[in-house]
Scaffold this motif. Structure first.
Motif, short mmCIF file in Angstrom:
data_model
loop_
_atom_site.label_atom_id
_atom_site.label_comp_id
_atom_site.label_asym_id
_atom_site.label_seq_id
_atom_site.Cartn_x
_atom_site.Cartn_y
_atom_site.Cartn_z
N LEU A 21 -1.06 24.54 110.98
CA LEU A 21 -2.08 23.62 110.46
C LEU A 21 -2.14 22.37 111.31
N ILE A 22 -3.34 22.05 111.78
CA ILE A 22 -3.58 20.83 112.55
C ILE A 22 -4.25 19.83 111.62
N GLY A 23 -3.56 18.77 111.29
CA GLY A 23 -4.08 17.82 110.31
C GLY A 23 -4.59 16.53 110.91
N GLY A 24 -5.89 16.31 110.80
CA GLY A 24 -6.50 15.04 111.16
C GLY A 24 -6.39 14.68 112.64
N LEU A 25 -6.60 13.40 112.93
CA LEU A 25 -6.56 12.91 114.31
C LEU A 25 -5.16 13.00 114.87
N ARG A 26 -4.15 12.79 114.02
CA ARG A 26 -2.76 12.89 114.48
C ARG A 26 -2.46 14.31 114.98
N GLY A 27 -2.90 15.31 114.21
CA GLY A 27 -2.69 16.68 114.62
C GLY A 27 -3.40 17.00 115.93
N ALA A 28 -4.62 16.46 116.09
CA ALA A 28 -5.36 16.68 117.33
C ALA A 28 -4.63 16.07 118.52
N ALA A 29 -4.05 14.87 118.31
CA ALA A 29 -3.30 14.22 119.39
C ALA A 29 -2.06 15.03 119.76
N GLU A 30 -1.41 15.61 118.76
CA GLU A 30 -0.25 16.46 119.03
C GLU A 30 -0.66 17.67 119.86
N TYR A 31 -1.79 18.28 119.51
CA TYR A 31 -2.23 19.46 120.24
C TYR A 31 -2.64 19.10 121.67
N GLU A 32 -3.29 17.95 121.84
CA GLU A 32 -3.63 17.49 123.18
C GLU A 32 -2.38 17.33 124.03
N SER A 33 -1.31 16.81 123.42
CA SER A 33 -0.06 16.63 124.15
C SER A 33 0.54 17.97 124.55
N LEU A 34 0.46 18.96 123.65
CA LEU A 34 0.98 20.29 123.95
C LEU A 34 0.21 20.96 125.08
#
Length: 279
Positions: free
Chosen positions: A221-234
């Motif tokens: 689960l990718i939650g909100g802008l924080r989750g998007a930032a985590e995925y961008e980092s990955l």
């Protein structure tokens, strides 16, 4: 008037300016502050990473422009990952109000990755019926979407070679801002047709989807802008989400510093007043 008293009476427009600069500058010049990657975001990333080349990946962009600030960066990061892995991407949406936005999104990232429409990806668009669309796709993809968003017949396009229904999808991710969204894809899709499912959502919806995550009904689960930032980092390509988190962190820091300074100035003037009375 002492310095502390002058600071307590500072023009509020100066405070607004400080907060505005703390928000704007990181958006224009992202710092890329370290972000801890959560297990739920890793779940989506790791599954896509494990898929063999030319596997079928379905991305349902189930949101409209109102939720774009949080969910658009998620979609961009996932598409970049899928195209980098050379997966066959099937894009669609259950929200008619987000159809044009979704088509532009997929087309832009595909062009960036050098992918060809009809060969490497397809955008099916929207079909009326809501959750019934998911059920119909599980039975026959081509009767549900006889043509893609551009009006070209879906049957015979190389990207759909060997794909007849949702049973032929290796992995599906729904980026949802409400209903229909992640829950609908589980109830009417994964539960019936047995494909693996991940999800993404706005921050306010995320807590309600954690039961699906903890029970294994969705694998990430990718939650909100924080989750998007985590995925961008990955993915290794930091974009709007990381910049947004930088802006949020800078603004929070500025507010904390201002609150602390106000308290220091307040107690300084109060102490000075008591000393004055004592004399």
């Amino acid at each position: 008037m002492t310095f502390a008293e002058r600071m307590l009476k500072i023009d509020r427009r100066i405070i607004f300016l400080v907060i505005g600069l703390c928000t704007l500058l990181p958006l224009l010049y992202p710092v890329g502050l370290p972000i801890r990657i959560s297990p739920e975001v890793h779940g989506v990333y790791d599954y896509i990473e494990s898929l063999p080349e030319r596997s079928v990946f379905l991305l349902s962009i189930d949101f409209d422009p109102a939720s774009k600030p949080e969910l658009h960066p998620q979609a961009v990061a996932i598409l970049r990952h899928a195209f980098r892995k050379n997966l066959r991407v099937i894009g669609m949406t259950l929200w008619v109000s987000g159809t044009g936005m979704a088509d532009e999104l997929i087309s832009t990232i595909a062009k960036e990755a050098g992918k060809e429409r009809g060969v490497d990806y397809i955008f099916l668009g929207w079909s009326p019926g809501g959750t019934a669309v998911i059920i119909n796709m599980g039975q026959d993809l081509y009767t549900t979407f006889p043509s893609d968003y551009g009006g070209h017949p879906t049957k015979g396009q190389p990207v759909l070679d060997g794909v007849n229904s949702l049973r032929d999808v290796a992995y599906a991710v729904s980026l949802g801002a409400g209903n229909p969204g992640v829950e609908a894809w589980y109830v009417f899709g994964k539960d019936k047709y047995k494909f693996e499912l991940g999800g993404g959502c706005t921050g306010v919806i995320a807590p309600g989807l954690y039961p699906l995550l903890r029970s294994g009904q969705i694998n990430g689960l990718i939650g909100g802008l924080r989750g998007a930032a985590e995925y961008e980092s990955l993915v290794g390509k930091k974009g709007r989400a990381v910049a947004g988190m930088d802006a949020q962190s800078a603004t929070h820091l500025a507010i904390i510093v201002l609150v602390m300074l106000c308290n220091v100035f307040y107690f300084t003037t109060r102490r000075a007043g008591r000393l004055g009375q004592g004399r």
